[in-house]
Design a protein around this motif. Structure first.
Motif, PDB file in Angstrom:
ATOM      1  N   GLN A 127      -5.097   2.736   2.728  1.00 29.82           N
ATOM      2  CA  GLN A 127      -3.885   3.330   3.295  1.00 29.82           C
ATOM      3  C   GLN A 127      -3.051   3.916   2.153  1.00 29.82           C
ATOM      4  N   PRO A 128      -3.190   5.218   1.911  1.00 31.09           N
ATOM      5  CA  PRO A 128      -2.371   5.851   0.854  1.00 31.09           C
ATOM      6  C   PRO A 128      -0.903   5.843   1.255  1.00 31.09           C
ATOM      7  N   PRO A 129      -0.003   5.965   0.305  1.00 30.71           N
ATOM      8  CA  PRO A 129       1.435   5.966   0.624  1.00 30.71           C
ATOM      9  C   PRO A 129       1.776   7.027   1.665  1.00 30.71           C
ATOM     10  N   SER A 130       2.393   6.588   2.748  1.00 32.59           N
ATOM     11  CA  SER A 130       2.856   7.477   3.821  1.00 32.59           C
ATOM     12  C   SER A 130       1.739   8.298   4.456  1.00 32.59           C
ATOM     13  N   ARG A 131       0.526   7.802   4.377  1.00 32.34           N
ATOM     14  CA  ARG A 131      -0.594   8.515   5.004  1.00 32.34           C
ATOM     15  C   ARG A 131      -1.417   7.568   5.866  1.00 32.34           C
ATOM     16  N   GLN A 132      -2.301   8.160   6.643  1.00 31.47           N
ATOM     17  CA  GLN A 132      -3.061   7.370   7.601  1.00 31.47           C
ATOM     18  C   GLN A 132      -4.103   6.486   6.944  1.00 31.47           C
ATOM     19  N   MET A 133      -4.379   5.387   7.582  1.00 24.00           N
ATOM     20  CA  MET A 133      -5.410   4.462   7.159  1.00 24.00           C
ATOM     21  C   MET A 133      -6.778   5.101   7.397  1.00 24.00           C
ATOM     22  N   ILE A 134      -7.644   5.007   6.405  1.00 28.34           N
ATOM     23  CA  ILE A 134      -8.989   5.557   6.565  1.00 28.34           C
ATOM     24  C   ILE A 134     -10.019   4.544   6.084  1.00 28.34           C
ATOM     25  N   LEU A 135     -11.213   4.660   6.650  1.00 30.51           N
ATOM     26  CA  LEU A 135     -12.299   3.782   6.266  1.00 30.51           C
ATOM     27  C   LEU A 135     -12.855   4.203   4.918  1.00 30.51           C
ATOM     28  N   VAL A 136     -13.044   3.238   4.033  1.00 29.05           N
ATOM     29  CA  VAL A 136     -13.641   3.512   2.726  1.00 29.05           C
ATOM     30  C   VAL A 136     -15.130   3.212   2.748  1.00 29.05           C
ATOM     31  N   ILE A 137     -15.476   2.037   3.264  1.00 30.97           N
ATOM     32  CA  ILE A 137     -16.865   1.598   3.193  1.00 30.97           C
ATOM     33  C   ILE A 137     -17.067   0.464   4.189  1.00 30.97           C
ATOM     34  N   ARG A 192     -18.876  -0.176  21.068  1.00 30.01           N
ATOM     35  CA  ARG A 192     -20.175  -0.539  20.503  1.00 30.01           C
ATOM     36  C   ARG A 192     -20.876   0.687  19.918  1.00 30.01           C
ATOM     37  N   GLY A 193     -20.041   1.560  19.382  1.00 27.32           N
ATOM     38  CA  GLY A 193     -20.625   2.717  18.731  1.00 27.32           C
ATOM     39  C   GLY A 193     -21.322   2.326  17.435  1.00 27.32           C
ATOM     40  N   PHE A 194     -22.127   3.183  16.919  1.00 31.77           N
ATOM     41  CA  PHE A 194     -22.930   2.870  15.751  1.00 31.77           C
ATOM     42  C   PHE A 194     -22.074   2.465  14.567  1.00 31.77           C
ATOM     43  N   SER A 195     -21.006   3.175  14.366  1.00 34.65           N
ATOM     44  CA  SER A 195     -20.249   2.938  13.150  1.00 34.65           C
ATOM     45  C   SER A 195     -19.189   1.857  13.300  1.00 34.65           C
ATOM     46  N   TYR A 196     -18.755   1.597  14.510  1.00 29.92           N
ATOM     47  CA  TYR A 196     -17.667   0.656  14.769  1.00 29.92           C
ATOM     48  C   TYR A 196     -16.403   0.998  13.998  1.00 29.92           C
ATOM     49  N   GLU A 197     -16.327   2.192  13.487  1.00 35.64           N
ATOM     50  CA  GLU A 197     -15.152   2.561  12.706  1.00 35.64           C
ATOM     51  C   GLU A 197     -13.948   2.721  13.610  1.00 35.64           C
ATOM     52  N   GLN A 198     -12.834   2.196  13.185  1.00 39.46           N
ATOM     53  CA  GLN A 198     -11.581   2.439  13.894  1.00 39.46           C
ATOM     54  C   GLN A 198     -10.861   3.592  13.207  1.00 39.46           C
ATOM     55  N   TYR A 199     -10.348   4.505  14.019  1.00 37.78           N
ATOM     56  CA  TYR A 199      -9.607   5.656  13.518  1.00 37.78           C
ATOM     57  C   TYR A 199      -8.132   5.414  13.820  1.00 37.78           C
ATOM     58  N   THR A 212     -22.757   1.540  -0.701  1.00 44.62           N
ATOM     59  CA  THR A 212     -22.168   2.398  -1.738  1.00 44.62           C
ATOM     60  C   THR A 212     -21.740   3.714  -1.109  1.00 44.62           C
ATOM     61  N   GLU A 213     -20.563   4.167  -1.492  1.00 41.38           N
ATOM     62  CA  GLU A 213     -20.058   5.474  -1.068  1.00 41.38           C
ATOM     63  C   GLU A 213     -19.418   6.147  -2.282  1.00 41.38           C
ATOM     64  N   ASN A 214     -20.199   6.968  -2.956  1.00 42.57           N
ATOM     65  CA  ASN A 214     -19.706   7.676  -4.142  1.00 42.57           C
ATOM     66  C   ASN A 214     -19.189   6.695  -5.184  1.00 42.57           C
ATOM     67  N   ARG A 215     -17.899   6.718  -5.489  1.00 43.26           N
ATOM     68  CA  ARG A 215     -17.353   5.838  -6.530  1.00 43.26           C
ATOM     69  C   ARG A 215     -17.040   4.437  -6.015  1.00 43.26           C
ATOM     70  N   PHE A 216     -17.225   4.223  -4.736  1.00 40.09           N
ATOM     71  CA  PHE A 216     -16.884   2.935  -4.123  1.00 40.09           C
ATOM     72  C   PHE A 216     -18.169   2.155  -3.820  1.00 40.09           C
ATOM     73  N   SER A 217     -18.184   0.910  -4.201  1.00 40.47           N
ATOM     74  CA  SER A 217     -19.321   0.058  -3.886  1.00 40.47           C
ATOM     75  C   SER A 217     -18.804  -1.346  -3.590  1.00 40.47           C
ATOM     76  N   VAL A 218     -19.639  -2.104  -2.897  1.00 42.71           N
ATOM     77  CA  VAL A 218     -19.245  -3.472  -2.578  1.00 42.71           C
ATOM     78  C   VAL A 218     -20.237  -4.445  -3.196  1.00 42.71           C
ATOM     79  N   ASN A 219     -19.744  -5.649  -3.403  1.00 44.56           N
ATOM     80  CA  ASN A 219     -20.585  -6.771  -3.794  1.00 44.56           C
ATOM     81  C   ASN A 219     -20.494  -7.783  -2.662  1.00 44.56           C
TER      82      ASN A 219
END
Lengths: 115, 114
Positions: free
Chosen positions: A39-49, B97-104, A60-67
């Motif tokens: 959630q960037p400042p004053s902007r919408q929440m977006i999925l990273v990974i 139950r979509g593939f991504s389950y992503e919430q927008y 992994t998504e570009n510069r973002f990865s999880v352990n």
């Protein structure tokens, strides 16, 4: 009940460096999904990974990865080559596969990338 | 691109007023959610809906109600606003139950109750 814990309320990193945000969760179930949202400042929440619990390979998504450590119930986010635009609140979230799509969120980590 | 819009970015209401927060999504998603976001508490689920006219309580439904008369629209209602309902309200949608389950997520409504 499922819980998500983010133990770092705030973090900072220098531009171009690497930073890792921590997340642990608690569940007795086997089938679930894990997410990092930004959630960037004053902007919408977006999925990273996102990570499916049944997959052993870390997402992994570009510069973002999880352990993802399933036995330890740990799901950390690594940001490589940090950029000023990465400054944001980061939320770890958990979802049971059997749910209606309900996310359980951690309290968030505020990340500041410094020039 | 999926778009979730909320009727107001900023709203100021008086204690005791009835408040309507509107959310509209344009991706034909079945699921819609209302969250409340407070510093240090993260996002907490108020209500969600997985179909028209269906609603389920989340973690903190007290003092709120919802309405979903059309698939694309999900309204949050504060029956009698109180100062402890001053907060950021986020709406989200996702495919069932979509593939991504992503919430927008929508951009949020910052509500102040005085």
């Amino acid at each position: 009940a499922q819980t998500v814990t983010q133990s770092q309320p705030e973090m900072s990193v220098q531009e171009a460096e690497t930073v890792t945000l921590s997340c642990t969760y608690d569940t007795s179930e086997s089938n679930y999904y894990l997410f990092w949202y930004k959630q960037p400042p004053s902007r919408q929440m977006i999925l990273v990974i996102r990570q499916e619990a049944y997959k052993q390979q870390n997402a992994t998504e570009n510069r973002f990865s999880v352990n993802f450590q399933k036995a330890a119930k740990s799901f950390s986010l690594k940001i490589s080559d940090s950029q000023l635009g990465d400054t944001a609140m980061y939320f770890c979230a958990f979802m049971l596969e059997r749910s209606q799509g309900n996310l359980i969120f951690g309290k968030g980590t505020k990340l500041s990338v410094k020039p | 691109d999926v778009k979730v819009t909320q009727s107001s970015r900023y709203l100021v209401k008086r204690t005791g007023e009835k408040v309507f927060l509107e959310c509209v999504q344009d991706m034909d998603h079945e699921n819609m959610f209302w969250y409340r976001q407070d510093p240090g508490l993260g996002l907490r689920l108020i209500y969600f809906s997985y179909d028209v006219k269906m609603k389920e309580k989340g973690d903190i439904p007290e003092g709120y109600s919802v309405s979903r008369e059309k698939k694309e629209r999900f309204s949050l209602i504060l029956e009698s606003a109180s100062t402890n309902q001053t907060s950021m309200y986020l709406c989200a949608s996702s495919p069932y139950r979509g593939f991504s389950y992503e919430q927008y997520f929508g951009p949020g409504t910052r509500l102040t109750v005085t």
